[in-house]
Design a protein around this motif. Structure first.
Motif, PDB file in Angstrom:
ATOM      1  N   GLN A   1       0.854  -1.180   0.000  1.00 50.08           N
ATOM      2  CA  GLN A   1       0.000   0.000   0.000  1.00 50.08           C
ATOM      3  C   GLN A   1       0.896   1.237   0.000  1.00 50.08           C
ATOM      4  O   GLN A   1       1.727   1.389   0.878  1.00 50.08           O
TER       5      GLN A   1
ATOM      6  N   VAL B   1      -6.763   3.778  -4.814  1.00 45.93           N
ATOM      7  CA  VAL B   1      -7.745   3.931  -3.744  1.00 45.93           C
ATOM      8  C   VAL B   1      -8.358   5.317  -3.931  1.00 45.93           C
ATOM      9  O   VAL B   1      -7.624   6.308  -3.942  1.00 45.93           O
TER      10      VAL B   1
ATOM     11  N   ARG C   1      -3.047   7.375  -3.549  1.00 44.59           N
ATOM     12  CA  ARG C   1      -2.850   6.126  -2.821  1.00 44.59           C
ATOM     13  C   ARG C   1      -3.113   4.966  -3.750  1.00 44.59           C
ATOM     14  O   ARG C   1      -4.071   4.992  -4.519  1.00 44.59           O
ATOM     15  N   ASN C   2      -2.277   3.938  -3.679  1.00 45.44           N
ATOM     16  CA  ASN C   2      -2.601   2.746  -4.448  1.00 45.44           C
ATOM     17  C   ASN C   2      -2.324   1.499  -3.631  1.00 45.44           C
ATOM     18  O   ASN C   2      -1.574   1.513  -2.657  1.00 45.44           O
TER      19      ASN C   2
ATOM     20  N   HIS D   1     -13.322   8.841  -7.980  1.00 42.60           N
ATOM     21  CA  HIS D   1     -11.965   9.392  -7.859  1.00 42.60           C
ATOM     22  C   HIS D   1     -11.755  10.546  -8.824  1.00 42.60           C
ATOM     23  O   HIS D   1     -11.121  11.551  -8.467  1.00 42.60           O
TER      24      HIS D   1
ATOM     25  N   THR E   1     -12.587  -1.749   1.263  1.00 43.92           N
ATOM     26  CA  THR E   1     -12.026  -0.579   0.581  1.00 43.92           C
ATOM     27  C   THR E   1     -12.438  -0.627  -0.888  1.00 43.92           C
ATOM     28  O   THR E   1     -12.129  -1.594  -1.576  1.00 43.92           O
TER      29      THR E   1
ATOM     30  N   LEU F   1     -12.193  -0.062  -4.779  1.00 46.59           N
ATOM     31  CA  LEU F   1     -11.003   0.022  -5.640  1.00 46.59           C
ATOM     32  C   LEU F   1     -11.342   0.688  -6.971  1.00 46.59           C
ATOM     33  O   LEU F   1     -12.343   0.348  -7.610  1.00 46.59           O
TER      34      LEU F   1
END
Lengths: 94, 94, 94, 94, 94, 94, 94, 94, 94, 94
Positions: free
Chosen positions: G6, G46, G51-52, H65, I82, I84
């Protein structure tokens, strides 16, 4: 000296209901006595649980602990204590 | 009354080195004075950083805050204060 | 309605000292006005930092936010708000 | 070497009251012995719970663990240990 | 006595690159000296950052702190120290 | 590959004492076997609880999980695993 | 062996915009190469930040660290690595 | 699909005041457009900071996103996203 | 849409062993069915506990919740979800 | 005034199944009544548990607490309450 006291009660659901009711009623009676005698100066319920926030007056931490430990629900409480100092804006002429 | 005071200093690396050295030396001088006069009763270094743990004596939280706020490094400190009560096993005859 | 408001100030050490002093003095003046007018009902210093705990009175959360956002140090504050309910032991006859 | 030891006891409310009282009395007796013999140098009650903070003296971490594990309430304790170093301001002539 | 030491470095990106490279190279030289002389018994990189975990040998916490504070990158490190005791399964005949 | 493994055991106080003693003795026997066979390379007791920190050797995470899940006290353990990489200062000639 | 990785990037807003754009474009180029060559097996964004979450393949933690440390944005990343084991339900015939 | 989105803005105090004002005004304009077009279904201010909580509608996390990353203050935001499912009590006839 | 799902199981040790075994076997059967039908796209064991990390495919959060709530061990699970999004480096031609 | 209310239920698995089913059905009935009468304005399930997020309308915190404390599952709930203020972008003409 004043202390901010945050109390979180985990009601002992494993006790029989009438024992729980009795504990709660003795808890409230002592709370009222503390409020009348000035050990508790202010107290609020935090919405959403058996949580309260109060401002307590005690000579020192030893005196405060004795008052808290006398509460009937004390063994099921998680308590956080923050000592409070006078704030400069509350002092006349400062 | 006694308080456990945990202090964590973030040395201001952006200040010139000699200003930092001066702050540190004034900090230590005041610390020694507090130790001599009994405001600090015990103090230890926590290994691995500019962190210390001390037992301070003050009349109340207002008095303690004044002693802490007078420290030259106060603006770069993160301080946690815990009020201390007498423990039953330290009471003679109890 | 009452709210518990905990305020933690990170003094902007990068600002020139007199600008900081000016911010602080305007902050205290507004704090005193709030105290006089009843927006702040109680306020204490938490020893060891620029931290305070207060009980604020506001019509609702919108009204409270406006009072907080008007504070000169607002951009350098971390603020936590807890809504307060009446506690049963403070209710006469309950 | 000195260690800061913070102990939090969750009294086993599921045990019969007299077993609990017996555990507590044996706990206090050993605590007093440690205090007399210097294994515990200082100890305070943290107000609001069965929590204490002490300064312990032990040869090393193995020796400290043995003293802690011998406490009658050890299985119900959450213990945090911080090693303590000498602080420069406590060193004469430094 | 042995200590588990976890070190997290925040490389000062605001320093000129060659100053950073110099700090890093002096850091590694001292690390190698500690490893050769036994102050560091084991050390590993935690993948994904400038983080390492090591087992250090020192007489006590004061001695350990001195070794850590001598590291060139010390002002940019966050360090956590855990005292280590002998585990019963490592004791022959126990 | 090496892993740092931190294990925290919550001894099942609700089990009869002899069952607990049996679990503990089988736990230690397997621990000793792992130590002898190299699955555990180092292990220390963290003072103040049934906590240990070890360095484990396993082919990969699947292999490590199998070794951990075989421990008799596994259902009462909280385990944290950190993968370990080679640190540059331990590499000869680097 | 597989690892869950992460990554949280704090874009260095203090760098000139074109330097930032260059870093980002080199970052993405290397990311694509890793994806093509199998070092990265899966990667997701994310929502709500830089963030990934990815699944990386590496021989061991040392190999993984080298691949991560080569990323152009590495100094501005906070990275968390979780080793992954085979899950029993993915094993044919188990 | 609906998402709960909590946004915390750290206003870049290091930018000149008019640049900040411009960012804020473009932020609000886009927020109003999202509200009009249904990407934001509800939004509230959390009292005491530049924090808001909103319910967003998006086709999926990728779509969400993109809407978030288009916000002018995005680089100074910390955003937390929680996917929302239908609650049984809101379903007619269930 | 894809979701990262982290599941932590607290096996109910208070249930009779065969009931536990039955729950576990039904859990695995449904897990295998989800894997075959594509609701679970990837799943890994996190070493050191009954913890797994998976990538799930569902129409939306409502659909995902239904699949999770159908798991026999659901009442003993702590689950974190979470959402994605597509990562730019996985998009061909982007 | 509006409040964001996050509720996490730990279903009492120690109660007989039919008592649990009864609690749940009375819980849902009261939830539907609150929704119809406007005490609950919006409510969503958070996927992966007995968790929900709702927007509640109440005169003040005392009124909100009474509505929450009347829920049949209240003793098994962990509840977090956030007061909500009007967001500037929702104000016409602002």
């Amino acid at each position: 000296m004043e202390f901010l006291v945050q109390i979180d009660v985990s009601m002992p659901m494993e006790l029989p209901e009438e024992e729980r009711a009795d504990l709660l009623s003795r808890e409230r009676a002592l709370g009222r006595a503390y409020l009348r005698d000035g050990q508790i100066k202010h107290v609020w319920r935090v919405p959403g649980g058996l949580r309260n926030i109060g401002v307590w007056e005690a000579e020192d931490a030893t005196d405060l602990h004795e008052a808290l430990a006398a509460l009937p629900l004390f063994p099921w409480m998680r308590i956080e204590v923050t000592p409070l100092a006078r704030h400069p804006i509350t002092v006349v002429g400062a």
